[in-house]
Design an enzyme around this catalytic site. Structure first.
Site, PDB file in Angstrom:
ATOM      1  N   ARG A  64       0.813  -1.213   0.000  1.00 38.76           N
ATOM      2  CA  ARG A  64       0.000   0.000   0.000  1.00 38.76           C
ATOM      3  C   ARG A  64       0.850   1.268   0.000  1.00 38.76           C
ATOM      4  O   ARG A  64       0.344   2.366  -0.297  1.00 38.76           O
ATOM      5  CB  ARG A  64      -0.933  -0.018   1.218  1.00 38.76           C
ATOM      6  CG  ARG A  64      -2.164   0.860   1.022  1.00 38.76           C
ATOM      7  CD  ARG A  64      -3.119   0.746   2.194  1.00 38.76           C
ATOM      8  NE  ARG A  64      -2.478   1.123   3.422  1.00 38.76           N
ATOM      9  CZ  ARG A  64      -2.645   0.477   4.597  1.00 38.76           C
ATOM     10  NH1 ARG A  64      -3.431  -0.572   4.681  1.00 38.76           N
ATOM     11  NH2 ARG A  64      -2.025   0.887   5.674  1.00 38.76           N
TER      12      ARG A  64
ATOM     13  N   TYR B   1     -10.336  23.283 -14.653  1.00 36.47           N
ATOM     14  CA  TYR B   1     -10.892  22.044 -15.206  1.00 36.47           C
ATOM     15  C   TYR B   1     -12.240  21.767 -14.525  1.00 36.47           C
ATOM     16  O   TYR B   1     -12.327  21.771 -13.287  1.00 36.47           O
ATOM     17  CB  TYR B   1      -9.874  20.945 -14.913  1.00 36.47           C
ATOM     18  CG  TYR B   1     -10.231  19.539 -15.310  1.00 36.47           C
ATOM     19  CD1 TYR B   1     -10.413  19.187 -16.642  1.00 36.47           C
ATOM     20  CD2 TYR B   1     -10.340  18.539 -14.348  1.00 36.47           C
ATOM     21  CE1 TYR B   1     -10.705  17.880 -16.997  1.00 36.47           C
ATOM     22  CE2 TYR B   1     -10.626  17.226 -14.695  1.00 36.47           C
ATOM     23  CZ  TYR B   1     -10.807  16.909 -16.029  1.00 36.47           C
ATOM     24  OH  TYR B   1     -11.090  15.616 -16.371  1.00 36.47           O
TER      25      TYR B   1
ATOM     26  N   ASP C   9      -2.222  23.138 -11.279  1.00 37.44           N
ATOM     27  CA  ASP C   9      -2.459  22.001 -12.173  1.00 37.44           C
ATOM     28  C   ASP C   9      -1.591  22.237 -13.408  1.00 37.44           C
ATOM     29  O   ASP C   9      -1.841  23.163 -14.189  1.00 37.44           O
ATOM     30  CB  ASP C   9      -3.948  21.932 -12.547  1.00 37.44           C
ATOM     31  CG  ASP C   9      -4.292  20.732 -13.431  1.00 37.44           C
ATOM     32  OD1 ASP C   9      -3.411  20.247 -14.161  1.00 37.44           O
ATOM     33  OD2 ASP C   9      -5.455  20.285 -13.392  1.00 37.44           O
TER      34      ASP C   9
ATOM     35  N   LYS D 125      -2.571  11.966 -19.235  1.00 38.63           N
ATOM     36  CA  LYS D 125      -2.426  12.700 -20.493  1.00 38.63           C
ATOM     37  C   LYS D 125      -1.056  12.415 -21.109  1.00 38.63           C
ATOM     38  O   LYS D 125      -0.838  11.330 -21.592  1.00 38.63           O
ATOM     39  CB  LYS D 125      -2.661  14.194 -20.240  1.00 38.63           C
ATOM     40  CG  LYS D 125      -3.958  14.482 -19.449  1.00 38.63           C
ATOM     41  CD  LYS D 125      -5.225  14.242 -20.256  1.00 38.63           C
ATOM     42  CE  LYS D 125      -6.503  14.205 -19.427  1.00 38.63           C
ATOM     43  NZ  LYS D 125      -6.781  15.376 -18.620  1.00 38.63           N
TER      44      LYS D 125
HETATM   45  C1  LIG Z   1      -7.794  15.476 -17.561  1.00 37.93           C
HETATM   46  C2  LIG Z   1      -7.450  16.530 -16.615  1.00 37.93           C
HETATM   47  C3  LIG Z   1      -7.509  16.298 -15.240  1.00 37.93           C
HETATM   48  C4  LIG Z   1      -8.048  15.022 -14.648  1.00 37.93           C
HETATM   49  O1  LIG Z   1      -7.237  13.926 -14.906  1.00 37.93           O
HETATM   50  P1  LIG Z   1      -7.798  12.417 -14.938  1.00 37.93           P
HETATM   51  O2  LIG Z   1      -6.553  11.627 -15.003  1.00 37.93           O
HETATM   52  O3  LIG Z   1      -8.665  12.330 -16.163  1.00 37.93           O
HETATM   53  O4  LIG Z   1      -8.574  12.205 -13.682  1.00 37.93           O
HETATM   54  C5  LIG Z   1      -7.106  17.323 -14.406  1.00 37.93           C
HETATM   55  N1  LIG Z   1      -6.689  18.506 -14.865  1.00 37.93           N
HETATM   56  C6  LIG Z   1      -6.630  18.775 -16.194  1.00 37.93           C
HETATM   57  C7  LIG Z   1      -6.152  20.104 -16.640  1.00 37.93           C
HETATM   58  C8  LIG Z   1      -7.020  17.802 -17.101  1.00 37.93           C
HETATM   59  O5  LIG Z   1      -6.994  18.080 -18.402  1.00 37.93           O
END
Ligand SMILES: *Cc1c(COP(=O)(O)O)cnc(C)c1O
Length: 402
Positions: free
Chosen positions: A60, A113, A185, A210
């Protein structure tokens, strides 16, 4: 094989987190699947209870695969440590939970987002955390929105769907003296094109789903932090049982090795598509920070070393059905959520904004430039836009005929 932080990002991408000597010379850290870790005797077991987060003690807390990814991401971002999450949204949600308590105030950028906004307005508000939004154009003036209980500022640069740039050093200059954590982010740029911690952020979160994974085949999130915030995030993850699976971590490590090459091709492709679209009569505006016409271009030039493949297009006003027909007519752009894989994607975009900012007269479309040849993508856009042109003309004729 641990790399040196003074190396260029491309060199770090190739070497970080690899330890061939520990795995019989094997180049890549393997997928190590484990729950139980065995100890030679009771004394060693007891000693393991007091060792730090991120060491091998129980599945974990991660195995060598997760630790390799933590090491690589920490080096790339120049942080003090990182925590892995099962998705990007989990990284955002758990980071905010770790840093906020009931009664605290959180400031979130208005171009955030959408699922982050939904989490803040729903889950955090339910826990007694006060949430308000700020205009992405605010820099140091954000201080005017601070309350005595403000603990975190959550930024995203560029913002989702509208690609508004944020002045991170200015935000940081307002947050630092008050010990307000600046969380950014950084998904769009990846650590290859921007390092928020070096611009004054305290925590940078990524949807590794991504570009880091890069092949549309895994969900993963990462939060990289500097001390003392790092310790809060690690403690929260340990107490809440947060972990990412070793197979997904391995996919992210594999993705990192080629991320520099991929991102530069995404960038070239997005530059080609956006330049072509920028002079097309059906297009009103390009929403891409690397584009000279973008209001955030000077900040992008100052703080970023590149642009990724995701950008927006504002079309000239037309009826919504025509936009759907344009999107449906594209053959090389898939219609679907997420981005950052090798394939081109398209979606209609309807940003939610609550504190003013930019307004759009025409419909917005979000494009992800994949790794295909730009000429083929441009030909596809050209034939699909021709349908939009004729649909718009027909719409106008019908309108005038009434
Ligand atoms: C896609 C995205 C997220 C969320 O990520 P997931 O892996 O799909 O949960 C957060 N911030 C931005 C800017 C994104 O494009």
């Amino acid at each position: 094989m641990t790399s040196d932080r003074s190396h260029h990002p491309d060199t770090i991408l190739a070497h970080a987190g690899r330890k061939p000597a520990e795995f019989g010379g094997v180049v890549n850290t393997p997928v190590v699947r484990a729950s139980t870790i065995l100890y030679p005797d009771v004394e060693a077991y007891r000693a393991s209870r007091s060792i730090k987060f991120g060491s091998l003690r129980y599945g974990r807390y991660g195995t060598q695969t997760a630790m390799a990814l933590v090491e690589a991401m920490t080096e790339l971002e120049g942080g003090d440590g990182a925590v892995l999450h099962p998705s990007g949204l989990a990284a955002i949600a758990m980071t905010l939970r770790a840093l906020l308590s009931p009664g605290d105030h959180l400031l979130v950028v208005d171009s955030v987002y959408a699922p982050t906004r939904a989490f803040c307005d729903g889950q955090l508000a339910m826990q007694g955390i006060e949430v308000s939004y700020y205009d992405p154009a605010l820099g140091a003036d954000i201080a005017g929105l601070f309350k005595p209980n403000t603990r975190v500022v959550f930024a995203e640069s560029p913002g989702s769907l509208t690609f508004d740039m944020q002045d991170m050093p200015a935000l940081s200059s307002a947050c630092r003296p008050r010990e307000i954590a600046l969380v950014v982010d950084g998904t769009w740029a990846t650590p290859l094109f921007c390092k928020p911690l070096s611009l004054g952020a305290d925590v940078v979160v990524h949807s590794a789903t991504k570009y880091i994974v890069g092949h549309s085949d895994a969900m993963l999130g990462v939060a990289v932090a500097r001390d003392p915030w790092r310790l809060k995030l690690e403690k929260f993850a340990a107490l809440n049982g947060i972990i990412a699976g070793p197979d997904d971590c391995w996919l992210a490590l594999r993705g990192l090795r080629s991320m520099g090459a991929r991102l530069r091709q995404h960038q070239d492709c997005a530059m080609g598509l956006s330049s072509w679209l920028g002079v097309h009569p059906a297009v009103r505006r390009i929403l891409y920070p690397a584009h000279r016409s973008h209001p955030g271009h000077p900040i992008w030039r100052r703080d970023f070393t590149g642009a990724s493949g995701l950008f927006g297009v504002e079309l000239v006003p037309c009826d919504p059905g025509a936009v759907d027909r344009f999107i449906d007519a594209l053959t090389l752009f898939g219609i679907g959520s997420s981005w950052g894989g090798y394939e081109s994607l398209v979606l209609p975009a309807s940003p939610m904004r609550t504190v003013g900012g930019k307004t759009f007269e025409g419909p917005l479309v979000r494009l992800h430039a994949g790794l295909e040849h730009p000429d083929d993508l441009i030909a596809d856009l050209e034939q699909a836009l021709a349908q939009l042109d004729s649909a718009t003309r027909q719409g106008q004729e019908n309108h005038h005929g009434k």
